[in-house]
Design an enzyme around this catalytic site. Sequence first.
Site: not given
Length: 467
Positions: A327-328, A407
């Site tokens: 995700h990051e 996000e």
Amino acid sequence: MVETIFDLPVEKQIFYAVLGFSWTVYLWEAYLSYRQRRIYRLTTNVPQELGKIMDSETFEKSRLYQLDKSNFSFWSGLYSETEGTLILLLGGIPFLWGVAGSVMTGFGLGSEYEIIQSLVFLTLATLFSAFTGLPWSLYNTFVIEEKHGFNQQTIGFFLKDAVKKFVVTQCILLPVTSLLLYIIKIGGDYFFIYAWLFTLAVSLVLVTIYADYIAPLFDKFTPLPEGELKTDIESMAKSISFPLTKVYVVEGSKRSSHSNAYFYGFFKNKRIVLFDTLLEDYSPLNKSGEPQTEQPETEDASSESKAKPKNKKQGCNNSEILAVLGHELGHWKLGHTVKNIVISQMNSFLCFSLFAVLIGRKELFVAFGFNDSQPTLIGLMIIFQFIFSPYNELLSFCLTVLSRRFEFQADAFARAMGKASELYSALIKLNKDNLGFPVADWLFSMWHYSHPPLLERLRALGSIKQD
């Protein structure tokens, strides 16, 4: 009433407009918080759709934790707004500028040394802020965070840390401010361009050196030991051409049991930082998972920080950590970091441009009690903090909306890497570890949440998993 206000001198209109807008924002925030507190108070049972991902005990703990935080936020916010109002009404800013001038006089320096007086003013203002904020910070750490099992600090560690933060902040703030004021003074008609370029350079330097030179002053950073996790992280980074150079573990557990992960660095020098509380097999908070005998407390044991036994394992397993990092890294691969920097710098340039237009308006200074002088630092404060406040609120909301979009995109990137199920379980674990409450008022979350609510993220991941 309206006619009376418009009959006032323009400087009075400016003053009351600033004060009125500040209270309008405060009341709006208080209303949103009230809506969310009602959710905390009334949602006492786990909703049906959450039954499979959250047990009733954790749900109740998170509800009480968030309710305590919300109540604390209400009182601290009311104090802050009242304090700010009294400072404006009682002329606190020109008073403190006068005190700084008196200090200058004591050293035989006159008003022509405006930059030095500005630094004295800034030091006094930050000292005032530190002292008035200290009781609230102590209560938050040693009452609320302590009550709910997150605080790992002792009073001594906390106070030493606060002093260290203040000193480091001053060591950065004062030289940067003095150079910025000097640039504005000598920059001529195009000073706003030079000032913007200077702040851009400072921000890039700080981002570059923060984790290597500043953060280690407060927390211990150690390289992630060789092993399966490090090998898998390096392989994942290589698969998307992320120029990873080092992976660190930061000892966040000596402060709090909250967890996090991030990356930093420019160009071909990227580093990943994992909080030890994020790593299930690394967190010292899990080392007491086995039965232990009671140990007598000693003064030595509390000299730095305190380890608190946990009944359950905290953090994520290796597969879940890789999903979180997926995700990051998605933020990097999708250009979110660069986009945020571009937006920030475009905003900075716009603000400095408008500042150049407004800095010569004497009525702005008179509105806040500066009848005989127009110090540059005070102009920066008035224009950036007060005059731009409506714009800042709008920008903040737009960035919150954009952040939520980013996000979702980063989640989708991790999902495309085949890590949907691992990210799904990691999000649930992290929500439990941090006692996040999964039910939110729609208006409160829309205005405040930079990350989508847990259920929305799980639904997005779950729909793809089913596909």
